[in-house]
Design a protein around this motif. Structure first.
Motif, mmCIF file in Angstrom:
data_model
loop_
_atom_site.group_PDB
_atom_site.id
_atom_site.type_symbol
_atom_site.label_atom_id
_atom_site.label_comp_id
_atom_site.label_asym_id
_atom_site.label_seq_id
_atom_site.Cartn_x
_atom_site.Cartn_y
_atom_site.Cartn_z
ATOM 1 N N ALA A 1 0.844 -1.196 0.000
ATOM 2 C CA ALA A 1 0.000 0.000 0.000
ATOM 3 C C ALA A 1 0.885 1.254 0.000
ATOM 4 C CB ALA A 1 -0.908 -0.012 1.226
ATOM 5 N N LEU A 2 1.920 1.225 0.840
ATOM 6 C CA LEU A 2 2.827 2.367 0.938
ATOM 7 C C LEU A 2 3.505 2.658 -0.399
ATOM 8 C CD1 LEU A 2 4.200 4.423 2.852
ATOM 9 C CD2 LEU A 2 5.976 2.713 3.232
ATOM 10 N N ARG A 3 4.029 1.608 -1.039
ATOM 11 C CA ARG A 3 4.711 1.788 -2.326
ATOM 12 C C ARG A 3 3.742 2.269 -3.400
ATOM 13 N NH1 ARG A 3 9.424 2.058 -1.279
ATOM 14 N NH2 ARG A 3 10.644 0.408 -0.315
ATOM 15 N N ASN A 4 2.494 1.810 -3.309
ATOM 16 C CA ASN A 4 1.497 2.264 -4.267
ATOM 17 C C ASN A 4 1.274 3.768 -4.165
ATOM 18 O OD1 ASN A 4 -0.235 0.542 -6.168
ATOM 19 N ND2 ASN A 4 0.123 -0.847 -4.445
ATOM 20 N N VAL A 5 1.230 4.277 -2.929
ATOM 21 C CA VAL A 5 1.034 5.713 -2.756
ATOM 22 C C VAL A 5 2.303 6.460 -3.160
ATOM 23 C CG1 VAL A 5 0.451 7.537 -1.128
ATOM 24 C CG2 VAL A 5 -0.647 5.311 -0.923
ATOM 25 N N LEU B 1 3.057 7.982 3.940
ATOM 26 C CA LEU B 1 2.708 7.415 5.248
ATOM 27 C C LEU B 1 1.694 8.296 5.965
ATOM 28 C CD1 LEU B 1 3.585 4.844 6.595
ATOM 29 C CD2 LEU B 1 5.281 6.137 7.909
ATOM 30 N N HIS B 2 1.845 9.618 5.808
ATOM 31 C CA HIS B 2 0.915 10.553 6.436
ATOM 32 C C HIS B 2 -0.512 10.290 5.957
ATOM 33 C CE1 HIS B 2 -0.863 14.312 7.844
ATOM 34 N NE2 HIS B 2 -1.393 14.421 6.631
ATOM 35 N N PHE B 3 -0.685 10.155 4.651
ATOM 36 C CA PHE B 3 -2.039 9.984 4.139
ATOM 37 C C PHE B 3 -2.586 8.578 4.420
ATOM 38 C CE2 PHE B 3 -1.024 13.883 1.882
ATOM 39 C CZ PHE B 3 -2.212 14.576 2.065
ATOM 40 N N LEU B 4 -1.701 7.590 4.447
ATOM 41 C CA LEU B 4 -2.161 6.246 4.820
ATOM 42 C C LEU B 4 -2.615 6.233 6.272
ATOM 43 C CD1 LEU B 4 0.381 3.942 2.975
ATOM 44 C CD2 LEU B 4 -2.084 4.042 2.618
ATOM 45 N N THR B 5 -1.888 6.968 7.127
ATOM 46 C CA THR B 5 -2.282 7.067 8.525
ATOM 47 C C THR B 5 -3.631 7.774 8.645
ATOM 48 O OG1 THR B 5 0.050 7.230 9.094
ATOM 49 C CG2 THR B 5 -1.528 7.830 10.814
ATOM 50 N N ALA B 6 -3.832 8.799 7.826
ATOM 51 C CA ALA B 6 -5.077 9.558 7.864
ATOM 52 C C ALA B 6 -6.292 8.691 7.526
ATOM 53 C CB ALA B 6 -4.990 10.749 6.907
ATOM 54 N N VAL B 7 -6.098 7.656 6.706
ATOM 55 C CA VAL B 7 -7.222 6.771 6.394
ATOM 56 C C VAL B 7 -7.195 5.516 7.266
ATOM 57 C CG1 VAL B 7 -7.478 7.579 4.026
ATOM 58 C CG2 VAL B 7 -5.992 5.618 4.498
ATOM 59 N N GLY B 8 -6.314 5.500 8.288
ATOM 60 C CA GLY B 8 -6.301 4.396 9.244
ATOM 61 C C GLY B 8 -5.567 3.161 8.761
ATOM 62 N N LEU B 9 -4.636 3.337 7.823
ATOM 63 C CA LEU B 9 -3.928 2.158 7.294
ATOM 64 C C LEU B 9 -2.477 2.096 7.748
ATOM 65 C CD1 LEU B 9 -5.081 1.711 3.578
ATOM 66 C CD2 LEU B 9 -5.660 0.331 5.558
ATOM 67 N N GLN B 10 -2.128 2.835 8.822
ATOM 68 C CA GLN B 10 -0.716 2.862 9.214
ATOM 69 C C GLN B 10 -0.150 1.466 9.491
ATOM 70 O OE1 GLN B 10 -3.209 4.269 10.670
ATOM 71 N NE2 GLN B 10 -3.209 4.083 12.904
ATOM 72 N N ASP B 11 -0.986 0.597 10.068
ATOM 73 C CA ASP B 11 -0.488 -0.740 10.403
ATOM 74 C C ASP B 11 -0.455 -1.673 9.205
ATOM 75 O OD1 ASP B 11 -0.177 0.017 13.027
ATOM 76 O OD2 ASP B 11 -2.257 -0.524 13.544
ATOM 77 N N ALA B 12 -1.201 -1.316 8.144
ATOM 78 C CA ALA B 12 -1.268 -2.188 6.971
ATOM 79 C C ALA B 12 -0.447 -1.622 5.819
ATOM 80 C CB ALA B 12 -2.717 -2.357 6.538
ATOM 81 N N ALA B 13 0.361 -0.591 6.100
ATOM 82 C CA ALA B 13 1.067 0.113 5.025
ATOM 83 C C ALA B 13 1.979 -0.808 4.218
ATOM 84 C CB ALA B 13 1.871 1.269 5.614
ATOM 85 N N HIS B 14 2.492 -1.851 4.875
ATOM 86 C CA HIS B 14 3.449 -2.706 4.176
ATOM 87 C C HIS B 14 2.810 -3.951 3.585
ATOM 88 C CE1 HIS B 14 6.862 -0.216 5.199
ATOM 89 N NE2 HIS B 14 6.318 -0.075 6.403
ATOM 90 N N GLN B 15 1.483 -4.030 3.657
ATOM 91 C CA GLN B 15 0.768 -5.163 3.060
ATOM 92 C C GLN B 15 0.507 -4.882 1.591
ATOM 93 O OE1 GLN B 15 -0.555 -7.643 5.286
ATOM 94 N NE2 GLN B 15 -1.287 -6.581 7.102
ATOM 95 N N LYS B 16 0.485 -5.963 0.825
ATOM 96 C CA LYS B 16 0.132 -5.827 -0.587
ATOM 97 C C LYS B 16 -1.385 -5.833 -0.724
ATOM 98 C CE LYS B 16 4.364 -7.790 -2.313
ATOM 99 N NZ LYS B 16 5.016 -8.840 -3.082
ATOM 100 N N PRO B 17 -1.900 -5.291 -1.836
ATOM 101 C CA PRO B 17 -3.363 -5.203 -2.008
ATOM 102 C C PRO B 17 -4.066 -6.550 -1.791
ATOM 103 C CG PRO B 17 -2.264 -3.986 -3.736
ATOM 104 C CD PRO B 17 -1.187 -4.652 -2.931
ATOM 105 N N GLY B 18 -3.433 -7.635 -2.226
ATOM 106 C CA GLY B 18 -4.043 -8.949 -2.077
ATOM 107 C C GLY B 18 -4.265 -9.358 -0.634
#
Lengths: 237, 258
Positions: A82-86, A104-121
């Protein structure tokens, strides 16, 4: 200052999708475009963004504009986290440390800070769409286009996603065109609602929404009054 | 329609392969004893003996090594050229049209015609490599091009809107789409290279080559030895197949939604 489409027409073969269609898009506000399925909403967004050329008519103020887009599907790169995608959409604009921080800031804003390193699948449908929202806000765009991005998830997830959008929009207000066929979504997110007719799309009415967001909760009585008047408009009663 | 599937335990495939091998050898042995002429069709045992005699000789090992490197060289060249041209063809329709006549002609030219012309143009050692490259190259181009075209148009649209740089698009959208095609392309290219290289060697007669040994054995009517040289060629191909089978098993294909 507004962006606008003037007298834009578009046909696919025999099918006239837009016929001398005009639209004003006020800056820094959410214009919800409410129309029936198949009335040409996606075509409208594609002409706005320049993906599709119009047959005739004019785009005003849009030539140099940069666009973010949240599609009906997340459209994330499956092989990237997710992080690399952004980060990917920031590569042309920002050097690495800022890029990483902003993503990372925007991923955190949507509540995905813990899932930032997961792939979409590895993410749920709602989480993938959150990542797509984060990407759209992270990209330094002049216009943000939303093409029914909340449709593919259940009601609770949908409200969560829309709240994530509102939080981002409150923090970093963008000029948004949000296309939907759901009256409730239009009322929940819009600063104004543009009601379209069947194909070829015409603007039936433009309703300014002044009701504070807190009072627009799903199921609230204020909302149902407005809902009823929009339904009357759509159904031509 | 339901496919027939073996309901037996895990050894069933291995047992079936073993059975197939035994049947093949049985037919060969039966035909050979019926014909009853070592020059026309030697028996499996006679060929096995020839293999045992031939393989340890320095003449054979030098030939095997030379053929191996010719195969590898032609494989490397056809892959490098094929990937470059295939990518360009996939990304640009104009380039694809420009390349179409060349690719059609190369694909349609008989292998032996290529070898005969190469004999006129090149030294004997290079003839097999040239012929193999010419045969494998269009196959790689077609496969890589297909891979480029299989890139998700929705992701490409996203890339266009978010103004991704060309190299980022190549890396994150096209490369994953091409990767599986690259595996299948290299598999068929390498298999083709071995066969064409040996065929080229038979005609061009380099000093050290499987094809040269094969042809010399034929002239001397040592049919069992022809089989033995052939067996070496088969081993090269089987070695390739095994390599790719292992590679495929190691990196399982993971499919993820966009």
């Amino acid at each position: 200052m507004t962006y606008s489409l003037r007298e834009v027409s578009k046909a696919f073969g025999e099918l006239q999708v837009l016929d001398r269609f005009s639209l004003e898009i006020p800056r820094g506000r959410v214009s919800a475009v409410l129309g029936p399925s198949g009335c040409g909403k996606t075509t409208l967004l594609n002409i706005l963004s320049g993906l599709l050329p119009s047959d005739t008519g004019e785009r005003v103020g849009l030539e140099e504009a940069r666009f973010s887009y949240v599609f009906q599907e997340p459209r994330l790169i499956p092989s990237l986290s997710a992080l690399r995608n952004v980060e990917l959409v920031l590569r042309a604009n920002l050097p690495h440390p800022e890029r990483h921080e902003r993503a990372l800031h925007f991923l955190t804003a949507v509540g995905l800070q813990d899932a930032a390193h997961q792939k979409p699948g590895q993410l749920s449908g709602g989480m993938r769409q959150r990542a797509a929202l984060a990407r759209a806000f992270a990209f330094p765009s002049d216009l943000l286009l939303l093409d029914e991005p909340f449709q593919s998830v259940d009601l609770k997830t949908r409200i969560g996603l829309m709240d994530a959008f509102l939080a981002l929009q409150a923090e970093d207000p963008r000029t948004v065109v949000f296309v939907t066929h759901e009256v409730k979504e239009a009322l929940y997110l819009g600063d104004s609602v543009v009601v379209l007719s069947d194909r070829p799309a015409r603007v039936l009415d433009r309703v300014e929404l002044t009701l504070p967001r807190e009072q627009r909760r799903y199921g609230s009585s204020e909302l149902s009054g407005m809902e009823a008047s929009l339904y009357r408009l759509i159904l031509g009663a | 329609m339901r496919k027939w599937r073996s309901s037996g335990p895990a050894f069933a495939p291995a047992a079936a392969v073993a059975l197939g091998t035994v049947v093949l050898l049985g037919i060969w042995a039966a035909a050979s004893s019926f014909i009853h002429s070592e020059i026309v069709l030697p028996s499996p045992w006679r060929v096995a003996l020839a293999v045992v005699e031939l393989f340890p000789t320095s003449r054979f090992l030098a030939a095997l090594q030379a053929t191996f490197f010719r195969g590898l060289a032609s494989f490397g060249i056809s892959m490098a050229a094929g990937v470059a041209v295939g990518l360009a063809c996939g990304l640009s329709a104009t380039f694809a049209y420009t390349m179409a006549p060349t690719l059609t002609v190369t694909r349609a030219t008989p292998v032996l015609a290529v070898i005969l012309l190469a004999l006129i143009w090149f030294p004997s050692g290079a003839v097999p490599v040239f012929a193999a490259v010419l045969m494998a190259f269009p196959v790689v181009v077609a496969d890589v091009r297909q891979g480029v075209r299989s890139a998700d148009p929705k992701l490409l649209e996203m890339a266009k809107l978010f103004r991704l740089r060309r190299r980022d698009q190549l890396k994150s959208i096209y490369a994953p789409a091409v990767a599986p095609h690259l595996v299948s392309a290299s598999h068929s290219a390498l298999g083709l290279c071995w066969k064409v290289v040996v065929a080229g060697e038979v005609l061009s007669q380099p000093v050290r080559a499987l094809g040269t040994g094969m042809n010399r054995a034929r002239i001397e009517l040592e049919t069992a030895e022809v089989f033995a040289w052939t067996f070496a060629g088969i081993l090269l191909c089987a070695f390739t197949d095994l390599l790719f089978k292992l590679a495929r098993r190691r990196r399982g294909v993971d499919v993820q939604p966009s």
